[in-house]
Scaffold this active site. Structure first.
Site, PDB file in Angstrom:
ATOM      1  N   MET A  33       0.852  -1.202   0.000  1.00  0.00           N
ATOM      2  CA  MET A  33       0.000   0.000   0.000  1.00  0.00           C
ATOM      3  C   MET A  33       0.883   1.246   0.000  1.00  0.00           C
ATOM      4  O   MET A  33       0.402   2.355   0.291  1.00  0.00           O
ATOM      5  CB  MET A  33      -0.932  -0.004   1.214  1.00  0.00           C
ATOM      6  CG  MET A  33      -1.920  -1.176   1.159  1.00  0.00           C
ATOM      7  SD  MET A  33      -3.451  -0.836   2.033  1.00  0.00           S
ATOM      8  CE  MET A  33      -2.858  -0.550   3.686  1.00  0.00           C
ATOM      9  N   HIS A  40       9.015  -3.398   3.524  1.00  0.00           N
ATOM     10  CA  HIS A  40       8.659  -3.585   2.112  1.00  0.00           C
ATOM     11  C   HIS A  40       9.917  -3.806   1.268  1.00  0.00           C
ATOM     12  O   HIS A  40       9.937  -4.648   0.371  1.00  0.00           O
ATOM     13  CB  HIS A  40       7.963  -2.339   1.555  1.00  0.00           C
ATOM     14  CG  HIS A  40       6.723  -1.921   2.274  1.00  0.00           C
ATOM     15  ND1 HIS A  40       6.634  -0.763   3.007  1.00  0.00           N
ATOM     16  CD2 HIS A  40       5.501  -2.506   2.362  1.00  0.00           C
ATOM     17  CE1 HIS A  40       5.413  -0.640   3.504  1.00  0.00           C
ATOM     18  NE2 HIS A  40       4.708  -1.684   3.145  1.00  0.00           N
TER      19      HIS A  40
HETATM   20  P1  AMP Z   1       1.364  -3.025   3.422  1.00  0.00           P
HETATM   21  O1  AMP Z   1       1.909  -1.944   2.568  1.00  0.00           O
HETATM   22  O2  AMP Z   1       1.340  -2.680   4.872  1.00  0.00           O
HETATM   23  O3  AMP Z   1       0.077  -3.582   2.897  1.00  0.00           O
HETATM   24  O4  AMP Z   1       2.402  -4.216   3.331  1.00  0.00           O
HETATM   25  C1  AMP Z   1       2.797  -4.770   2.095  1.00  0.00           C
HETATM   26  C2  AMP Z   1       3.611  -6.016   2.341  1.00  0.00           C
HETATM   27  O5  AMP Z   1       4.759  -5.688   3.114  1.00  0.00           O
HETATM   28  C3  AMP Z   1       2.835  -7.078   3.125  1.00  0.00           C
HETATM   29  O6  AMP Z   1       3.145  -8.361   2.625  1.00  0.00           O
HETATM   30  C4  AMP Z   1       3.357  -6.890   4.527  1.00  0.00           C
HETATM   31  O7  AMP Z   1       3.281  -8.057   5.309  1.00  0.00           O
HETATM   32  C5  AMP Z   1       4.797  -6.523   4.248  1.00  0.00           C
HETATM   33  N1  AMP Z   1       5.365  -5.810   5.398  1.00  0.00           N
HETATM   34  C6  AMP Z   1       4.846  -4.720   6.023  1.00  0.00           C
HETATM   35  N2  AMP Z   1       5.606  -4.390   7.093  1.00  0.00           N
HETATM   36  C7  AMP Z   1       6.607  -5.299   7.144  1.00  0.00           C
HETATM   37  C8  AMP Z   1       7.713  -5.510   8.022  1.00  0.00           C
HETATM   38  N3  AMP Z   1       7.944  -4.715   9.068  1.00  0.00           N
HETATM   39  N4  AMP Z   1       8.543  -6.552   7.777  1.00  0.00           N
HETATM   40  C9  AMP Z   1       8.311  -7.378   6.711  1.00  0.00           C
HETATM   41  N5  AMP Z   1       7.302  -7.230   5.853  1.00  0.00           N
HETATM   42  C10 AMP Z   1       6.453  -6.205   6.061  1.00  0.00           C
END
Ligand code: AMP
Length: 287
Positions: A33, A40
């Site tokens: 997102m 990310h």
């Molecule tokens: P989001 O933008 O929050 O929807 O996250 C996108 C992807 O990044 C998802 O697969 C999340 O699980 C991963 N993600 C978000 N925060 C972390 C983190 N701290 N460590 C590893 N992966 C993450």
């Protein structure tokens, strides 16, 4: 450094990726997102190491936000994100518009039963239907060989893996470890909502999870007793309001009463307007 291309239109991205795939290129996909942070970037980096072509998407998906949630305020920074994704080796940044993903007349939603009902699904009704729907759409648009998810969102990872299996999708799901700040706080785009005081208290989440894991792996089997101690730690933290803390099986996400076999301890804690989630695996290393 390779030049990254930013594509906004679904019908523009599809033929480009289909062409690359036909010529034998292996495609890795990282849906996000946006408001990219090291969590990310760890996914993009791994995708770049394991594939010929890396596609990352940035889409703040309205279908996964409830009416009272932070859809409008969710941080957006396409320019900053582009520079970061390109530096990690992304070849394509896909940033579709809401009106193209959900045009007038849009009617189809994906429900992964049960797996989306507990944990975060309990306090965010409809959230996982929104997640599964957008991810299935993104997978159909990009048709990757592998797609990368973070353990940070463990329930999401388990549910999407099941969707991939149930829907017979030809994609491998890779779940990578949670990236943390030096003091243990899981990186999240929502950490910027924290006040200075809340930011100072927030590492209590991971400290508590780590203590529970150590207790369980040290031989304490009673989930209620171990999680009871966790509640005590959390309620002492500045401004923390526990939404849930649960121990569940790693495959079906059903609550367990004993720490025997692989267990996921997952929690959501509110600090002011930031609702933070985190989790830890007990008796296993990887989701
Ligand atoms: P989001 O933008 O929050 O929807 O996250 C996108 C992807 O990044 C998802 O697969 C999340 O699980 C991963 N993600 C978000 N925060 C972390 C983190 N701290 N460590 C590893 N992966 C993450």
């Amino acid at each position: 450094m390779k030049k990254m291309q930013t594509i906004y239109k679904i019908e523009e991205l599809k033929p480009v990726l289909r062409g690359l795939k036909l010529s034998g290129e292996k495609i890795g996909f990282v849906p996000t997102m946006g408001s990219l942070h090291e969590g990310h970037l760890s996914l993009i980096r791994r995708a770049a190491a394991e594939n010929d072509i890396v596609v990352s998407s940035i889409f703040v998906n309205p279908a996964q936000f409830g009416p009272e949630e932070d859809y409008e305020e969710y941080p957006r920074d396409l320019k900053g994100d582009s520079a970061l994704a390109e530096a990690e080796g992304a070849d394509f940044l896909f940033a579709p518009e809401v009106r193209d993903m959900y045009p007038p007349g849009y009617r189809t939603f994906v429900e992964v039963r049960e797996l989306g009902e507990g944990l975060c699904g309990g306090s965010r009704p409809g959230f996982f239907t929104g997640v599964a729907t957008v991810v299935l759409k993104l997978l159909n648009i990009t048709r990757p060989d592998v797609f990368y998810l973070g353990q940070k969102d463990a329930q999401q990872a388990v549910l999407l893996r099941r969707m991939v299996h149930d829907m017979n999708l030809d994609v491998r799901v890779e779940v990578l470890p949670t990236v943390r700040e030096a003091d243990g706080l899981a990186m999240s785009s929502r950490n910027r909502y924290l006040s200075a005081g809340e930011r100072e208290s927030a590492p209590v989440i991971y400290r508590a999870l780590s203590e529970a894991k150590a207790a369980a792996e040290g031989g304490r089997r009673d989930v209620r007793a171990v999680l009871g101690d966790l509640e005590a730690v959390k309620s002492s933290a500045h401004g923390a309001e526990v939404d849930y803390i649960e121990a569940v099986s790693v495959d079906e996400l059903v609550p367990v009463s004993e720490f025997s076999g692989p267990v996921l301890i997952a929690c959501a804690v509110k600090f002011g307007k930031a609702r933070l989630i985190d989790n830890i695996l007990v008796n296993c290393e990887k989701l």
